[in-house]
Design a protein around this motif. Sequence first.
Motif, mmCIF file in Angstrom:
data_model
loop_
_atom_site.group_PDB
_atom_site.id
_atom_site.type_symbol
_atom_site.label_atom_id
_atom_site.label_comp_id
_atom_site.label_asym_id
_atom_site.label_seq_id
_atom_site.Cartn_x
_atom_site.Cartn_y
_atom_site.Cartn_z
ATOM 1 N N PRO A 16 0.835 -1.208 0.000
ATOM 2 C CA PRO A 16 0.000 0.000 0.000
ATOM 3 C C PRO A 16 0.870 1.259 0.000
ATOM 4 C CG PRO A 16 -0.625 -1.490 1.790
ATOM 5 C CD PRO A 16 0.624 -2.027 1.179
ATOM 6 N N LEU A 17 0.415 2.278 -0.666
ATOM 7 C CA LEU A 17 1.145 3.542 -0.744
ATOM 8 C C LEU A 17 1.480 4.072 0.647
ATOM 9 C CD1 LEU A 17 2.266 5.686 -2.656
ATOM 10 C CD2 LEU A 17 0.037 6.796 -2.595
ATOM 11 N N SER A 18 0.597 3.874 1.598
ATOM 12 C CA SER A 18 0.808 4.383 2.955
ATOM 13 C C SER A 18 2.014 3.747 3.642
ATOM 14 C CB SER A 18 -0.442 4.167 3.805
ATOM 15 O OG SER A 18 -0.729 2.783 3.915
ATOM 16 N N GLU A 19 2.455 2.580 3.191
ATOM 17 C CA GLU A 19 3.605 1.895 3.787
ATOM 18 C C GLU A 19 4.932 2.273 3.126
ATOM 19 O OE1 GLU A 19 3.170 -2.349 3.994
ATOM 20 O OE2 GLU A 19 1.145 -2.197 4.825
ATOM 21 N N LEU A 20 4.874 2.816 1.945
ATOM 22 C CA LEU A 20 6.093 3.057 1.183
ATOM 23 C C LEU A 20 7.035 4.094 1.784
ATOM 24 C CD1 LEU A 20 4.739 2.744 -2.446
ATOM 25 C CD2 LEU A 20 6.013 1.054 -1.098
ATOM 26 N N PRO A 21 6.559 5.179 2.378
ATOM 27 C CA PRO A 21 7.515 6.135 2.947
ATOM 28 C C PRO A 21 8.442 5.525 3.998
ATOM 29 C CG PRO A 21 5.367 7.162 2.742
ATOM 30 C CD PRO A 21 5.186 5.691 2.448
ATOM 31 N N ASP A 22 7.974 4.520 4.708
ATOM 32 C CA ASP A 22 8.792 3.896 5.743
ATOM 33 C C ASP A 22 9.561 2.672 5.245
ATOM 34 O OD1 ASP A 22 8.074 5.772 7.721
ATOM 35 O OD2 ASP A 22 6.156 4.762 7.971
ATOM 36 N N ALA A 23 9.458 2.381 3.955
ATOM 37 C CA ALA A 23 10.210 1.278 3.356
ATOM 38 C C ALA A 23 11.675 1.695 3.226
ATOM 39 C CB ALA A 23 9.640 0.934 1.979
ATOM 40 N N PRO A 24 12.569 0.734 3.239
ATOM 41 C CA PRO A 24 13.982 1.086 3.062
ATOM 42 C C PRO A 24 14.207 1.719 1.687
ATOM 43 C CG PRO A 24 13.670 -1.298 3.042
ATOM 44 C CD PRO A 24 12.350 -0.696 3.371
ATOM 45 N N VAL A 25 15.189 2.574 1.615
ATOM 46 C CA VAL A 25 15.465 3.273 0.360
ATOM 47 C C VAL A 25 15.791 2.292 -0.762
ATOM 48 C CG1 VAL A 25 17.917 3.731 0.755
ATOM 49 C CG2 VAL A 25 16.585 5.337 -0.555
ATOM 50 N N ALA A 26 16.298 1.104 -0.426
ATOM 51 C CA ALA A 26 16.590 0.083 -1.432
ATOM 52 C C ALA A 26 15.315 -0.474 -2.062
ATOM 53 C CB ALA A 26 17.415 -1.051 -0.831
ATOM 54 N N ALA A 27 14.151 -0.118 -1.550
ATOM 55 C CA ALA A 27 12.880 -0.520 -2.164
ATOM 56 C C ALA A 27 12.660 0.210 -3.493
ATOM 57 C CB ALA A 27 11.713 -0.249 -1.219
ATOM 58 N N LEU A 28 13.398 1.280 -3.713
ATOM 59 C CA LEU A 28 13.306 2.002 -4.980
ATOM 60 C C LEU A 28 14.092 1.258 -6.045
ATOM 61 C CD1 LEU A 28 13.872 5.607 -3.647
ATOM 62 C CD2 LEU A 28 11.716 4.656 -4.491
ATOM 63 N N GLN A 29 13.484 1.110 -7.202
ATOM 64 C CA GLN A 29 14.134 0.407 -8.307
ATOM 65 C C GLN A 29 15.431 1.120 -8.660
ATOM 66 O OE1 GLN A 29 12.477 0.439 -12.400
ATOM 67 N NE2 GLN A 29 12.062 -1.699 -11.927
ATOM 68 N N SER A 34 23.973 -1.774 -1.497
ATOM 69 C CA SER A 34 25.224 -1.019 -1.350
ATOM 70 C C SER A 34 24.974 0.486 -1.453
ATOM 71 C CB SER A 34 26.223 -1.455 -2.422
ATOM 72 O OG SER A 34 27.390 -0.683 -2.351
ATOM 73 N N ASP A 35 24.141 0.884 -2.419
ATOM 74 C CA ASP A 35 23.771 2.298 -2.552
ATOM 75 C C ASP A 35 23.092 2.781 -1.273
ATOM 76 O OD1 ASP A 35 24.645 2.295 -5.234
ATOM 77 O OD2 ASP A 35 22.621 1.885 -5.991
ATOM 78 N N ALA A 36 22.187 1.966 -0.752
ATOM 79 C CA ALA A 36 21.451 2.318 0.459
ATOM 80 C C ALA A 36 22.407 2.494 1.640
ATOM 81 C CB ALA A 36 20.402 1.261 0.773
ATOM 82 N N GLU A 37 23.395 1.624 1.730
ATOM 83 C CA GLU A 37 24.388 1.741 2.801
ATOM 84 C C GLU A 37 25.163 3.046 2.680
ATOM 85 O OE1 GLU A 37 26.841 -1.766 2.711
ATOM 86 O OE2 GLU A 37 25.115 -3.082 3.082
ATOM 87 N N GLN A 38 25.508 3.407 1.455
ATOM 88 C CA GLN A 38 26.251 4.654 1.240
ATOM 89 C C GLN A 38 25.393 5.880 1.561
ATOM 90 O OE1 GLN A 38 29.554 4.839 0.640
ATOM 91 N NE2 GLN A 38 29.466 2.627 0.904
ATOM 92 N N LEU A 39 24.116 5.835 1.202
ATOM 93 C CA LEU A 39 23.210 6.937 1.534
ATOM 94 C C LEU A 39 23.070 7.097 3.044
ATOM 95 C CD1 LEU A 39 20.446 6.469 -1.171
ATOM 96 C CD2 LEU A 39 21.912 8.477 -0.878
ATOM 97 N N GLU A 40 22.997 5.963 3.732
ATOM 98 C CA GLU A 40 22.895 6.028 5.193
ATOM 99 C C GLU A 40 24.184 6.587 5.794
ATOM 100 O OE1 GLU A 40 21.755 3.473 9.161
ATOM 101 O OE2 GLU A 40 21.750 2.446 7.230
ATOM 102 N N LYS A 41 25.315 6.123 5.286
ATOM 103 C CA LYS A 41 26.595 6.582 5.799
ATOM 104 C C LYS A 41 26.786 8.084 5.565
ATOM 105 C CE LYS A 41 29.848 3.352 5.221
ATOM 106 N NZ LYS A 41 30.996 2.648 4.612
ATOM 107 N N ALA A 42 26.474 8.529 4.367
ATOM 108 C CA ALA A 42 26.723 9.917 3.988
ATOM 109 C C ALA A 42 25.686 10.902 4.522
ATOM 110 C CB ALA A 42 26.798 10.031 2.462
ATOM 111 N N PHE A 43 24.409 10.487 4.521
ATOM 112 C CA PHE A 43 23.332 11.432 4.828
ATOM 113 C C PHE A 43 22.376 10.975 5.918
ATOM 114 C CE2 PHE A 43 24.401 12.076 0.298
ATOM 115 C CZ PHE A 43 24.777 13.408 0.336
#
Length: 68
Positions: A16-29, A34-43
Amino acid sequence: MTDIADKLDKAYEGKPLSELPDAPVAALQGVSESDAEQLEKAFGIRTIRDLGNNKYFRWAQAINQLAE
């Protein structure tokens, strides 16, 4: 939600759309674990909500829109 579903990893397409904001960033195509880890590390970005609310990403988006 078909226009949103193609922006998500297969595991999140039916959520459901209501759950997506709290999904991990790696849920984005296209965003790997690894990208998600770098985003967490940097920002400190862990979720789609964090990404959407990040001030640097918002500033960049505003600059691009103003420049168009």
